[in-house]
Motif scaffolding. Structure first.
Motif, mmCIF file in Angstrom:
data_model
loop_
_atom_site.group_PDB
_atom_site.id
_atom_site.type_symbol
_atom_site.label_atom_id
_atom_site.label_comp_id
_atom_site.label_asym_id
_atom_site.label_seq_id
_atom_site.Cartn_x
_atom_site.Cartn_y
_atom_site.Cartn_z
ATOM 1 N N VAL A 299 0.922 -1.249 -0.272
ATOM 2 C CA VAL A 299 -0.187 0.063 0.129
ATOM 3 C C VAL A 299 0.760 0.934 -0.217
ATOM 4 O O VAL A 299 1.754 1.538 0.772
ATOM 5 C CB VAL A 299 -0.628 0.062 1.149
ATOM 6 N N VAL A 300 0.390 2.140 -0.838
ATOM 7 C CA VAL A 300 0.991 3.438 -0.552
ATOM 8 C C VAL A 300 0.707 4.101 -0.081
ATOM 9 O O VAL A 300 0.276 4.062 1.069
ATOM 10 C CB VAL A 300 0.422 4.889 -1.922
ATOM 11 N N THR A 301 2.571 4.658 1.788
ATOM 12 C CA THR A 301 2.587 5.242 2.847
ATOM 13 C C THR A 301 1.554 6.808 2.314
ATOM 14 O O THR A 301 1.261 7.532 1.565
ATOM 15 C CB THR A 301 3.820 4.666 2.788
ATOM 16 N N VAL A 333 -1.473 8.087 -13.176
ATOM 17 C CA VAL A 333 -1.216 7.546 -11.607
ATOM 18 C C VAL A 333 0.258 8.571 -11.461
ATOM 19 O O VAL A 333 0.958 8.157 -10.938
ATOM 20 C CB VAL A 333 -0.702 6.163 -12.073
ATOM 21 N N ASP A 334 -0.073 9.407 -12.267
ATOM 22 C CA ASP A 334 1.224 10.998 -11.889
ATOM 23 C C ASP A 334 1.455 10.802 -10.532
ATOM 24 O O ASP A 334 2.479 11.616 -10.377
ATOM 25 C CB ASP A 334 1.084 11.545 -12.212
ATOM 26 N N ALA A 335 0.079 10.754 -9.558
ATOM 27 C CA ALA A 335 -0.091 11.919 -8.519
ATOM 28 C C ALA A 335 -0.696 10.519 -7.634
ATOM 29 O O ALA A 335 -1.720 10.364 -8.505
ATOM 30 C CB ALA A 335 -0.164 12.922 -8.139
ATOM 31 N N LEU A 336 0.358 10.054 -6.734
ATOM 32 C CA LEU A 336 -0.154 8.812 -6.047
ATOM 33 C C LEU A 336 -1.212 9.213 -5.333
ATOM 34 O O LEU A 336 -1.170 10.652 -4.411
ATOM 35 C CB LEU A 336 0.554 8.313 -5.355
ATOM 36 N N GLU A 337 -1.934 7.940 -4.671
ATOM 37 C CA GLU A 337 -3.350 8.724 -3.857
ATOM 38 C C GLU A 337 -3.537 7.341 -2.914
ATOM 39 O O GLU A 337 -2.783 6.843 -2.596
ATOM 40 C CB GLU A 337 -5.113 9.098 -5.027
ATOM 41 N N ARG A 338 -4.277 8.483 -2.242
ATOM 42 C CA ARG A 338 -4.014 7.212 -0.710
ATOM 43 C C ARG A 338 -5.587 6.187 -1.398
ATOM 44 O O ARG A 338 -6.161 6.146 -1.955
ATOM 45 C CB ARG A 338 -5.475 8.015 0.646
ATOM 46 N N GLY A 339 -4.576 4.944 -0.727
ATOM 47 C CA GLY A 339 -5.542 3.833 -0.778
ATOM 48 C C GLY A 339 -4.679 3.079 -2.443
ATOM 49 O O GLY A 339 -5.490 2.103 -2.746
ATOM 50 N N ASP A 340 -4.034 3.340 -3.432
ATOM 51 C CA ASP A 340 -3.007 3.399 -3.905
ATOM 52 C C ASP A 340 -2.461 1.827 -3.263
ATOM 53 O O ASP A 340 -1.716 2.231 -2.294
ATOM 54 C CB ASP A 340 -2.751 3.926 -4.881
ATOM 55 N N ARG A 341 -1.821 1.063 -4.615
ATOM 56 C CA ARG A 341 -0.832 0.037 -4.478
ATOM 57 C C ARG A 341 -0.347 -0.238 -5.524
ATOM 58 O O ARG A 341 -0.379 -0.003 -6.701
ATOM 59 C CB ARG A 341 -1.567 -1.417 -4.313
ATOM 60 N N LEU A 342 1.342 -0.431 -4.794
ATOM 61 C CA LEU A 342 2.202 -0.259 -6.151
ATOM 62 C C LEU A 342 3.065 -1.982 -6.172
ATOM 63 O O LEU A 342 2.623 -2.581 -5.016
ATOM 64 C CB LEU A 342 3.537 0.251 -4.754
ATOM 65 N N LEU A 343 2.789 -1.666 -7.238
ATOM 66 C CA LEU A 343 4.064 -3.635 -7.326
ATOM 67 C C LEU A 343 4.909 -2.531 -7.357
ATOM 68 O O LEU A 343 5.376 -2.349 -8.290
ATOM 69 C CB LEU A 343 3.638 -4.208 -8.652
ATOM 70 N N CYS A 344 6.297 -4.140 -7.078
ATOM 71 C CA CYS A 344 7.338 -2.955 -6.800
ATOM 72 C C CYS A 344 8.133 -4.413 -6.810
ATOM 73 O O CYS A 344 7.526 -5.307 -5.927
ATOM 74 C CB CYS A 344 7.473 -2.246 -6.017
ATOM 75 N N VAL A 345 9.426 -4.163 -6.896
ATOM 76 C CA VAL A 345 10.237 -5.400 -6.438
ATOM 77 C C VAL A 345 10.999 -5.162 -5.025
ATOM 78 O O VAL A 345 11.615 -4.346 -4.609
ATOM 79 C CB VAL A 345 11.677 -5.269 -7.519
ATOM 80 N N ARG A 346 10.687 -6.403 -4.836
ATOM 81 C CA ARG A 346 11.515 -6.526 -3.041
ATOM 82 C C ARG A 346 12.649 -7.707 -3.505
ATOM 83 O O ARG A 346 12.245 -8.680 -3.720
ATOM 84 C CB ARG A 346 10.067 -6.779 -2.316
ATOM 85 N N ARG A 347 13.267 -7.612 -2.010
ATOM 86 C CA ARG A 347 13.655 -9.072 -1.856
ATOM 87 C C ARG A 347 13.171 -9.780 -0.678
ATOM 88 O O ARG A 347 12.648 -9.740 0.231
ATOM 89 C CB ARG A 347 15.022 -8.921 -0.564
ATOM 90 N N ALA A 348 13.343 -11.087 -1.459
ATOM 91 C CA ALA A 348 12.618 -12.471 -0.977
ATOM 92 C C ALA A 348 13.591 -13.366 -0.152
ATOM 93 O O ALA A 348 14.376 -12.600 0.552
ATOM 94 C CB ALA A 348 12.493 -13.342 -2.186
ATOM 95 N N GLY A 349 12.715 -13.737 0.675
ATOM 96 C CA GLY A 349 13.420 -14.375 1.868
ATOM 97 C C GLY A 349 12.700 -13.872 3.527
ATOM 98 O O GLY A 349 11.602 -13.600 3.088
ATOM 99 N N PRO A 350 13.402 -14.882 4.663
ATOM 100 C CA PRO A 350 12.864 -14.685 5.735
ATOM 101 C C PRO A 350 12.983 -12.896 6.234
ATOM 102 O O PRO A 350 12.244 -12.434 6.805
ATOM 103 C CB PRO A 350 13.608 -15.037 6.750
ATOM 104 N N ASP A 351 13.787 -12.237 5.618
ATOM 105 C CA ASP A 351 14.262 -10.406 5.551
ATOM 106 C C ASP A 351 13.652 -10.209 4.529
ATOM 107 O O ASP A 351 14.146 -8.332 4.757
ATOM 108 C CB ASP A 351 15.718 -10.505 5.181
ATOM 109 N N GLU A 352 12.575 -10.278 4.407
ATOM 110 C CA GLU A 352 11.787 -8.718 3.246
ATOM 111 C C GLU A 352 10.798 -8.777 3.909
ATOM 112 O O GLU A 352 10.430 -8.833 5.328
ATOM 113 C CB GLU A 352 10.633 -10.154 2.408
ATOM 114 N N GLY A 353 10.787 -7.238 3.879
ATOM 115 C CA GLY A 353 9.905 -6.038 4.175
ATOM 116 C C GLY A 353 8.883 -5.901 3.931
ATOM 117 O O GLY A 353 8.729 -6.248 2.889
#
Length: 353
Positions: A299-301, A333-353
């Motif tokens: 979720v967008v912060t 989506v040039d300006a993010l709004e509340r409730g938007d969700r981001l599809l992003c690359v993140r680190r997998a595994g137990p330390d995933e944030g």
């Protein structure tokens, strides 16, 4: 070997007709369990016979004046532990009778418990498992139903578990007994039946599930399962796999939210691997949740509201707004709004944030 608890359709309170539920249990096989009880019974018999043999001076054989031998001791232990008690070999001294009270009698009870307990367990197994299944059906909520446990289904379950889903929240439906055995070995609840029938999907708790994964081997079967599931659970998220791209529109018209073309996707990766194998390695890393990098959704912060997805610290691949996926350079989506969700690359595994 895995013990599977089965309750068929003729058990009162069991699943609907045409389906069989298998609850995962301990990993001790029935042969091993039976051998354990047999050795326990033989151990009790041998212990009783040795006690009688070493205390043979305190016993008499009414049919033999030569004293008590080893065979006589085993004979007495057999008729005593089985409560037959012919009375031909009896303890006569106080010491022998005391050993009978303190040791032989408890061994007799142990012997009977082992033999009778095995019979009682077999007789009560169906009722016990029927109760377990009724309790599971009353409690299972917000789970994922996976139809088909072939290569695609197994990979889907592995990904779900890698994303944090407990085995208690995954139910596998298939018609193949061997595949269900493999799923049960992982601790998954399985349902044996044809998923194109609404009764089978109802047995798997589909009305209370959050998502359905259709991973059948035939496209026409996938269409039928999707139609049945969408009619039964209008709000559930349905993801289906098809072999041919020409059948994608049929799955979407049937109610699938997402459709993955397995044959076409594999063909594209094969083609890319011949010229750009490094790209294929990155793609495989992104879709593997165990280690490396993976594609996630968050979720967008509050601090990101109003900003551009192209200027965030994370590597953003897309923005989900009102159920639609937009590219990061889309003007919507040039300006993010509340409730938007981001599809992003993140680190997998137990330390995933």
């Amino acid at each position: 070997m895995v013990l599977r608890s089965r309750v068929s359709r003729d058990v009162p309170g069991g699943p609907a007709a045409g389906a069989t539920v298998f609850m995962p249990e301990g990993r001790v096989g029935p042969v091993v369990a039976l051998l354990r009880r047999l050795f326990l019974a033989l151990g009790a018999l041998t212990a009783a016979a040795l006690i009688v043999y070493f205390q043979r001076d305190g016993y008499i054989d009414n049919n033999n004046d030569d004293g008590i031998g080893l065979i006589d001791a085993f004979y007495y232990a057999t008729v005593s532990l089985s409560t037959t008690g012919y009375g031909d070999v009896v303890p006569v001294t106080e010491s022998a009778r005391l050993w009978t009270i303190l040791v032989i009698t408890p061994l007799r009870l142990l012997f009977l418990i082992v033999l009778v307990g095995t019979t009682v367990e077999l007789l009560t197994e169906r009722s016990r498992q029927a109760f377990r299944i009724r309790r599971w059906r009353s409690r299972v909520r917000n789970h994922v139903v996976v139809v088909g446990y072939g290569t695609k289904g197994q990979a889907a379950v592995t990904t779900l578990r890698g994303d944090g889903h407990d085995v208690e929240h995954i139910v596998v439906v298939d018609t193949d007994r061997g595949r269900l055995d493999a799923a049960s070995a992982l601790g998954l609840v399985t349902v044996r039946g044809d998923a194109t029938q609404s009764s089978v999907l109802r047995t798997a708790g589909l009305p209370h599930a959050t998502a359905l994964v259709v991973a059948t081997n035939r496209d026409d079967t996938a269409v039928m399962v999707t139609l049945t599931a969408r009619e039964m659970a209008p709000k559930i998220t349905i993801t289906a796999a098809v072999r041919e791209a020409e059948n994608v529109h049929l799955l979407r018209q049937s109610g699938a939210d997402s459709v993955v073309v397995s044959a076409e996707t594999a063909g594209r990766l094969l083609g890319m691997a011949t010229t750009t194998p490094a790209v294929v390695s990155v793609v495989e890393d992104l879709i593997s949740p165990e280690a490396g990098m993976s594609i996630g959704e968050r979720v967008v912060t509050e601090a990101e509201v109003g900003g551009s997805p192209r200027h965030l610290r994370d590597i953003v691949l897309g923005v989900v707004r009102d159920g639609h996926v937009h590219a990061i350079d889309a003007p919507e989506v040039d300006a993010l709004e509340r409730g938007d969700r981001l599809l992003c690359v993140r680190r997998a595994g137990p330390d995933e944030g």
